[in-house]
Write an enzyme that holds these catalytic residues in place. Structure first.
Site, mmCIF file in Angstrom:
data_model
loop_
_atom_site.group_PDB
_atom_site.id
_atom_site.type_symbol
_atom_site.label_atom_id
_atom_site.label_comp_id
_atom_site.label_asym_id
_atom_site.label_seq_id
_atom_site.Cartn_x
_atom_site.Cartn_y
_atom_site.Cartn_z
ATOM 1 N N CYS A 140 -3.023 -6.326 0.324
ATOM 2 C CA CYS A 140 -2.527 -6.002 1.183
ATOM 3 C C CYS A 140 -0.977 -5.672 1.279
ATOM 4 O O CYS A 140 -0.550 -4.652 1.839
ATOM 5 C CB CYS A 140 -2.700 -7.126 2.612
ATOM 6 S SG CYS A 140 -2.004 -8.799 1.664
ATOM 7 N N HIS A 220 2.615 -10.655 6.910
ATOM 8 C CA HIS A 220 3.902 -10.692 5.920
ATOM 9 C C HIS A 220 4.772 -9.839 6.442
ATOM 10 O O HIS A 220 4.656 -8.936 7.166
ATOM 11 C CB HIS A 220 3.377 -9.993 4.684
ATOM 12 C CG HIS A 220 2.169 -10.552 3.686
ATOM 13 N ND1 HIS A 220 2.273 -11.970 3.341
ATOM 14 C CD2 HIS A 220 0.870 -9.800 3.533
ATOM 15 C CE1 HIS A 220 1.197 -12.140 2.705
ATOM 16 N NE2 HIS A 220 0.279 -10.960 2.860
#
Ligand code: NAD
Length: 339
Positions: A140, A220
């Protein structure tokens, strides 16, 4: 129709299964689980045939009203492409099975580059994946880095990337990893694996990354500083991000300055599971001084790689040769309109 099997119906696998099922040129032939769980119930509800990794557990599934269609080997034999979404490190052990069955397979970012020998990001190297038997969709974070780096590289050329990754501690459902209360340097040494991982896709980009884990499950956050080869223009960079099919601009007027608000926004937008498939770049953070560009981008760890897996399937089968066409098909089928 491309017949797709999902080996490992967990956080990533269940999302990829839904995305594949939404495509006009793909169908799900089966998904696999190791043990009965709520996700196995969801597979049944979606009508996905359920295969199991350990045949000895068949009775445990059936006792809970979960019909078992067969073993993972049987599922693999029915597929044109297997998306391996088993936990990091398990995928490499499955490669032998895919080789024997002569089936194409996609591995995830938890595996090393070497498992497939080719690391994929739709934006950067779709055409190099055409016809391949094995592809690894990068993680990711690496996907988020590759999208913006490739876009700015094509426009200006890149002299250097420096990026700090502030990583979520676990996915929301991963209770076994919590509770946590610390900022953990991951790793203490520099660079983190993300920079070298970007170079598995964009080998020519000089990049150094640092990473830490914080007690959050949402997303994140990357703090990125890029030195371009030519002077940049803020308006043009914002335009490039806004036009990109896999990047979204978080506009100042929305009043969003955290991952929590961003996820809430995605839920309000009616996104399935509140998923954000795009890299979310905060418009107000984009600062350009000559060749230097800085910004924050948030990455929804469970979602951005889902659309990449769908494109990788198309590239490997080779029926859609144009990356833009595949990205358009994937996005349209999901009703994906950038934030
Ligand atoms: P997960 O633990 O949520 O799901 C993995 C699934 O695989 C589970 O359903 C488990 O039952 C099943 N499984 C375990 N061993 C198996 C086996 N031998 N055969 C078949 N199924 C098996 O994991 P995840 O978070 O979905 O991660 C999968 C991969 O995707 C990893 O490589 C990970 O690094 C990568 N990835 C995860 C994220 C994320 O945020 N979760 C993001 C990007 C990439």
């Amino acid at each position: 129709m491309i017949r797709v099997a999902i080996n490992g119906y967990g956080t990533v696998g269940k999302r990829v299964a839904d995305a594949v099922a939404a495509q006009p040129d793909m169908e799900i032939v089966g998904v696999s689980k190791t043990k009965p769980s709520f996700e196995a119930y969801i597979a049944k509800k979606r009508g996905f045939p359920l295969y199991i990794a350990d045949p000895a557990k068949r009775a445990a599934f059936e006792k809970l009203g979960l019909p078992v269609a067969g073993s993972v080997a049987e599922m693999v034999a029915r597929a044109d492409v297997v998306v391996d979404a088993t936990p990091g490190g398990v995928g490499k052990d499955n490669k032998n099975l895919y080789e024997k069955a002569r089936v194409k397979a996609i591995f995830q970012g938890g595996e090393d580059h070497e498992v497939a020998g080719f690391s994929f990001c739709s934006d950067c190297n779709y055409t190099l994946a055409l016809g391949r038997q094995f592809v690894r969709v990068v993680s990711c974070n690496t996907t988020g880095l590759c999208r913006i780096i490739n876009t700015l590289d094509k426009e200006y050329g890149i002299a250097k990337v420096r990026a700090v990754m502030v990583r979520r501690a676990s996915d929301p459902g991963e209770v076994k990893k919590g509770p946590v209360d610390a900022v953990v340097l991951d790793p203490v040494t520099v660079p983190s694996h993300h920079g070298p991982d970007v170079q598995t896709v964009l080998a020519h980009i000089p990049i150094s990354t640092m990473a830490m884990i914080v007690p959050t499950t949402f997303m994140h956050m990357h703090a990125i500083q890029i030195e371009l080869k030519k002077d940049g223009k803020k308006e043009r960079i914002l335009e490039l991000i806004e036009k990109h099919p896999r990047m979204g601009l978080v506009k100042g007027g929305l009043g969003i300055k955290s991952t929590a608000e961003l996820k809430e926004y995605a839920l309000d937008l009616g996104r399935p599971r509140g998923d954000l498939w795009e890299s979310c770049i905060f418009a107000d953070s984009v600062a350009v001084q000559g060749k230097d560009v800085s910004f924050f981008q948030a990455i929804h760890q469970e979602a951005d790689i889902v659309v990449e897996n769908v494109d990788a399937i198309r590239a490997m089968v080779g029926n859609v040769k144009d990356p833009e066409e595949s990205v358009r098909m994937t996005n349209e089928s999901l009703g994906f309109v950038a934030i």
